[in-house]
Write a protein that holds these residues in place. Structure first.
Motif, short mmCIF file in Angstrom:
data_model
loop_
_atom_site.label_atom_id
_atom_site.label_comp_id
_atom_site.label_asym_id
_atom_site.label_seq_id
_atom_site.Cartn_x
_atom_site.Cartn_y
_atom_site.Cartn_z
N ILE A 1 0.86 -1.18 0.00
CA ILE A 1 0.00 0.00 0.00
C ILE A 1 0.90 1.23 0.00
N PHE A 2 0.69 2.13 -0.97
CA PHE A 2 1.55 3.31 -1.02
C PHE A 2 0.78 4.55 -1.43
N VAL A 3 1.35 5.69 -1.03
CA VAL A 3 0.85 7.02 -1.39
C VAL A 3 2.07 7.87 -1.72
N THR A 4 1.97 8.66 -2.79
CA THR A 4 3.07 9.58 -3.13
C THR A 4 2.65 11.01 -2.83
N ALA A 5 3.63 11.82 -2.47
CA ALA A 5 3.37 13.23 -2.16
C ALA A 5 3.20 14.06 -3.42
N LYS A 6 3.83 13.63 -4.52
CA LYS A 6 3.75 14.34 -5.80
C LYS A 6 3.33 13.36 -6.88
N THR A 7 2.70 13.86 -7.92
CA THR A 7 2.41 13.02 -9.07
C THR A 7 3.73 12.76 -9.78
N THR A 8 4.13 11.49 -9.83
CA THR A 8 5.44 11.13 -10.36
C THR A 8 5.45 9.67 -10.81
N ARG A 9 6.40 9.35 -11.69
CA ARG A 9 6.59 7.95 -12.07
C ARG A 9 7.03 7.20 -10.84
N THR A 10 6.39 6.08 -10.59
CA THR A 10 6.65 5.29 -9.40
C THR A 10 6.80 3.82 -9.79
N VAL A 11 7.78 3.18 -9.20
CA VAL A 11 7.99 1.75 -9.44
C VAL A 11 7.97 1.06 -8.08
N VAL A 12 7.18 -0.02 -7.98
CA VAL A 12 7.15 -0.83 -6.77
C VAL A 12 7.56 -2.25 -7.18
N ASP A 13 8.66 -2.71 -6.58
CA ASP A 13 9.21 -4.04 -6.87
C ASP A 13 9.23 -4.88 -5.61
N VAL A 14 9.30 -6.20 -5.80
CA VAL A 14 9.50 -7.14 -4.69
C VAL A 14 10.85 -7.80 -4.92
N PHE A 15 11.68 -7.81 -3.86
CA PHE A 15 13.00 -8.43 -3.92
C PHE A 15 13.12 -9.47 -2.82
N ASP A 16 13.96 -10.49 -3.08
CA ASP A 16 14.31 -11.41 -2.00
C ASP A 16 15.54 -10.85 -1.29
N MET A 17 15.99 -11.51 -0.24
CA MET A 17 17.10 -10.98 0.56
C MET A 17 18.45 -11.09 -0.13
#
Length: 118
Positions: free
Chosen positions: A50-66
């Motif tokens: 779940i995310f919210v950005t402060a500015k309208t901008t290109r955003t990338v959300v990734d999942v990584f392992d350790m």
């Protein structure tokens, strides 16, 4: 630019630019309201970033392992400022362990750790 497992943003090769671009001071003084969290944590498979950005901008959300391997890209587009985005992630086929949601915007990287426990 990078991150470690404790959620500390590391800046790499940042120099103050003479042309008015972002320098180290600009990046370190970011007064951001960007937010990233996950639910449930720990999870036995399905979860949400779940995310919210402060500015309208290109955003990338990734999942990584350790080990730093990319598991999946959940979001890669422009996110509207102040809008809450809920991204479903199904980790049912992943082994138990700690994983990372990483949100990257124009000048900031935020991470949130979550545990896969079956």
């Amino acid at each position: 630019d990078g991150f470690d497992v404790d959620g500390i943003v590391a800046l790499h090769n940042c120099e103050e630019s003479a042309d008015g671009g972002e320098g180290v001071e600009d990046l370190l003084s970011v007064d951001s309201q960007n937010q990233l969290t996950s639910f449930p944590n720990p999870t036995d498979g399905p979860s949400q970033a779940i995310f919210v950005t402060a500015k309208t901008t290109r955003t990338v959300v990734d999942v990584f392992d350790m080990n730093g391997r990319l598991v999946e890209t959940l979001f890669n587009q422009v996110a509207e400022a102040g809008v809450e985005y809920r991204l479903d992630f199904n980790g049912t086929n992943l082994p138990n362990g700690v994983y990372i949601y990483r949100m990257t915007t124009g000048g900031e990287v935020i991470i949130d750790k979550f545990i896969m426990s079956k």
